[in-house]
Design a protein around this motif. Structure first.
Motif, short mmCIF file in Angstrom:
data_model
loop_
_atom_site.label_atom_id
_atom_site.label_comp_id
_atom_site.label_asym_id
_atom_site.label_seq_id
_atom_site.Cartn_x
_atom_site.Cartn_y
_atom_site.Cartn_z
N ARG A 68 0.83 -1.20 0.00
CA ARG A 68 0.00 0.00 0.00
C ARG A 68 0.87 1.25 0.00
O ARG A 68 0.62 2.20 -0.74
CB ARG A 68 -0.92 0.00 1.22
CG ARG A 68 -1.91 1.16 1.25
CD ARG A 68 -2.54 1.34 2.62
NE ARG A 68 -1.55 1.75 3.63
CZ ARG A 68 -1.10 3.01 3.75
NH1 ARG A 68 -1.51 3.95 2.90
NH2 ARG A 68 -0.24 3.30 4.69
N ASP A 71 2.57 1.78 -3.43
CA ASP A 71 1.63 2.31 -4.42
C ASP A 71 1.36 3.80 -4.18
O ASP A 71 1.28 4.59 -5.12
CB ASP A 71 0.31 1.53 -4.37
CG ASP A 71 0.46 0.11 -4.91
OD1 ASP A 71 1.45 -0.16 -5.63
OD2 ASP A 71 -0.41 -0.73 -4.59
N TYR A 72 1.21 4.16 -2.91
CA TYR A 72 0.96 5.56 -2.56
C TYR A 72 2.13 6.43 -3.02
O TYR A 72 1.94 7.52 -3.56
CB TYR A 72 0.76 5.69 -1.06
CG TYR A 72 0.47 7.11 -0.60
CD1 TYR A 72 -0.84 7.58 -0.52
CD2 TYR A 72 1.50 7.97 -0.24
CE1 TYR A 72 -1.11 8.87 -0.10
CE2 TYR A 72 1.25 9.27 0.18
CZ TYR A 72 -0.06 9.72 0.24
OH TYR A 72 -0.31 11.00 0.64
N CYS A 73 3.35 5.97 -2.79
CA CYS A 73 4.55 6.72 -3.18
C CYS A 73 4.61 6.91 -4.70
O CYS A 73 4.96 7.99 -5.19
CB CYS A 73 5.80 6.01 -2.67
SG CYS A 73 5.99 6.07 -0.87
N ASN A 76 2.06 9.52 -5.76
CA ASN A 76 2.28 10.87 -5.24
C ASN A 76 3.71 11.38 -5.45
O ASN A 76 4.13 12.34 -4.80
CB ASN A 76 1.92 10.91 -3.75
CG ASN A 76 0.43 10.76 -3.51
OD1 ASN A 76 -0.31 11.73 -3.60
ND2 ASN A 76 0.00 9.53 -3.24
N ASP A 179 4.43 13.78 3.46
CA ASP A 179 3.19 14.38 2.97
C ASP A 179 2.51 15.22 4.04
O ASP A 179 1.40 15.69 3.86
CB ASP A 179 2.23 13.29 2.47
CG ASP A 179 1.93 12.24 3.54
OD1 ASP A 179 2.67 12.17 4.55
OD2 ASP A 179 0.96 11.49 3.37
#
Length: 431
Positions: A68, A71-73, A76, A179
Motif C-alpha cells: 500500500r 503504491d501511494y509513493c 504521489n 506528505d
C-alpha cells in the motif's frame, strides 16, 4: 527499483526499525530485502542482532501494508531510497543505526559535489537567534553548501529561509511523513524547499508527528552533514540532541556564541566550553571544505544579514516563528488594543488647567495671593519640568531675585527643591 523490490524493502525497514546493526547484518547474510523476506526465521536462535523482537518481526510475512505504501509513493511522486540502492546518501551508509528507508519529495543534492552542513536552533528563538540562524543559512548557501535542517519552528525555519534566499540547496528532515507539513504553518516553506531541494523522512507517508520521532530524526540531520552548526539553544533545547549525535558520528560541531547570562544562550555556550568551534560567519565552516569541494565552495561570498531582513524573509515564506512569533503577536495585539482605546479629552474653557504627569492640581488664586507681585510673576514664568536657578534667570530675571523668589515659593509649597540643585514648580493655570 521495481515495485516488487520496493515492497520488500519497505517491509524490511518496518522489521529492523532502528535496531543497531540489524539491517547491515541481514544484507551481509542474505544480499537483498526479498531474500530476507523469503527466509525462514522460525528456527533462528537469539543472539547478536537477532533479538526476540527482531525475529518475531521477520517471521511476520504480511506484505500488504508495504505494498500500500509503495503504491501511494508511486502515485504521489515520492521517491523511496534504500541503503543498497542508488541515490542513497553515502554518509548515512556508515551509521550503525542508519535509516533502512528514506522517503523523498523533491531532489536530493549531489553530496559528492557540494558540502552538506546541518544548521539547527531552538524553537524559543530570540531576535539575536533569529538573525544568526538566518545569517548562517544565507552565508552557507551563498558559499556553495547545502543546508540540512529540521524545518522546526524557530531557528531551523529561519536557517532554511536564509539558505533559500541565498539561492542554495536545502534538505529538511522531518519527524513525520513527507506528505505532512510540521509545523502546519510551514506548509509554504515546505513547498519552497521541495522546489529547490528535498524534504525527507524515514517514516512512511501518512505518519503523524510523535514526540519520540524528533531525537530519531536528528541523527539523520547530523548524519547527512559534514558539520553541524547550532545557532541558539538553552540547556533543554532539542538542538543539543543534534549536537550530541554530531559528536557521536564524528561530525564537526560549531556553535554561535551567545550572551553570557542569557537563559537562551546557556546551551550554545556550554557546547563552546565543551570544545565546539565558535561560529560568527559562514566562512568559519566553509573554509574547512574548500579543499574537498574546490569547484563549489566560495569564501566571503555573503554580507552580514540584519534582524529586519530575517523577519521580512520569515514573513515572505509564512514560517512558524516559534516562541519569538508568539511574543511578537502578543505585543502587536497589545499595541492594537492600546491604539483602539478611546482617548479621554477634556473640553477646554477659560478656566481649564494643565495637569502634570502625577495629576497634581495647579496653584490656586488663594495660594498666589500669599506672595508678592514680583514673586508671582517669576513663578508664573518658571520653566516647565525640572530646572536650575540659572535656567530660570535666563528668562530675563536677575539671579538674586530668582533665588529669593524660589525661597519664598518653596516655603509656600509652590516650588519643590530636588537633588542636584534643581527645582520643579507646581502646575499653573493657563494664562
Amino acid at each position: 527499483m521495481k515495485t516488487g523490490d520496493i515492497r520488500y524493502c519497505i517491509w524490511l525497514s518496518g522489521c529492523v526499525e532502528r535496531r543497531k546493526g540489524a539491517y547491515s547484518a541481514l544484507m551481509a547474510e542474505f544480499g537483498s530485502a526479498e531474500a530476507v523476506y523469503r527466509a525462514d526465521f522460525s528456527k533462528i536462535k537469539t543472539g547478536g542482532v537477532y533479538t526476540r523482537s527482531l525475529i518475531a518481526a521477520l517471521c511476520r510475512k504480511d506484505i500488504s501494508e508495504a505494498a500500500r505504501i509503495a503504491d501511494y509513493c508511486v502515485m504521489n511522486h515520492i521517491t523511496v531510497l534504500f541503503p543498497t540502492g542508488e541515490g542513497y546518501p553515502a554518509l548515512l551508509r556508515d551509521l550503525p543505526d542508519l535509516p533502512a528507508v528514506l522517503y523523498v519529495r523533491g531532489k536530493l543534492p549531489d553530496f559528492s559535489r557540494i558540502p552538506a552542513v546541518g544548521v539547527v536552533g531552538t524553537r524559543k528563538m530570540t531576535a539575536y537567534g533569529m538573525k544568526m540562524a538566518y545569517s548562517v543559512g544565507y552565508g552557507l548557501a551563498r558559499g556553495g553548501a547545502a543546508v540540512i535542517s529540521g524545518m522546526a519552528a524557530g531557528g531551523d525555519s529561519l536557517a532554511i529561509c536564509g539558505a533559500l534566499d541565498g539561492g542554495g540547496k536545502v534538505v529538511a528532515v522531518l519527524g513525520c511523513g513527507v506528505d505532512r507539513a510540521y509545523p502546519a504553518g510551514n506548509k509554504r516553506l515546505m513547498e519552497e524547499i521541495i522546489a529547490s531541494g528535498a524534504v525527507i523522512s524515514e517514516y512512511p507517508p501518512g505518519t503523524d508527528i510523535r514526540k519520540q520521532n524528533f531525537p530519531e530524526r536528528n541523527r539523520i540531520i547530523s548524519g547527512l552533514s559534514r558539520a553541524v552548526c547550532v545557532t541558539e539553544a538553552d540547556t533543554h533545547s532539542g538542538a543539543l540532541i543534534t549536537a550530541k549525535w554530531a559528536k557521536s558520528q564524528a561530525r564537526e560541531l560549531f556553535a554561535v556564541p551567545g550572551k553570557v547570562g542569557e537563559k537562551g544562550s546557556a546551551g550554545v555556550n556550554a557546547l563552546l566550553k565543551d570544545g565546539a568551534t565558535p561560529l560568527t560567519h559562514a566562512d568559519d565552516v566553509l573554509k574547512n571544505y574548500a579543499f574537498l569541494y574546490p569547484d563549489a565552495v566560495r569564501l566571503s561570498a555573503s554580507e552580514e544579514r540584519t534582524e529586519e531582513q530575517a523577519e521580512l524573509s520569515a514573513a515572505a515564506y509564512s514560517v512558524d516563528m516559534g516562541d519569538y512569533g508568539k511574543e511578537k503577536e502578543k505585543q502587536k495585539k497589545k499595541e492594537e488594543k492600546t491604539a483602539a482605546m478611546p482617548q479621554i479629552r477634556i473640553k477646554e474653557t477659560e478656566n481649564d488647567i494643565n495637569m502634570n504627569v502625577s495629576g497634581e492640581p495647579p496653584a490656586t488664586e488663594a495660594e498666589l495671593e500669599l506672595i508678592d507681585a514680583k514673586t508671582r510673576d517669576i513663578y508664573l514664568n518658571l520653566p516647565e519640568g525640572e530646572f536650575t536657578p540659572d535656567e530660570a534667570a535666563s528668562r530675563g530675571y536677575d539671579c538674586v531675585d530668582v533665588m529669593c523668589a524660589l525661597t519664598v515659593l518653596e516655603i509656600q509649597s509652590l516650588v519643590k527643591a530636588l537633588p542636584g540643585g534643581r527645582y520643579k514648580a507646581k502646575p499653573r493655570k493657563k494664562q
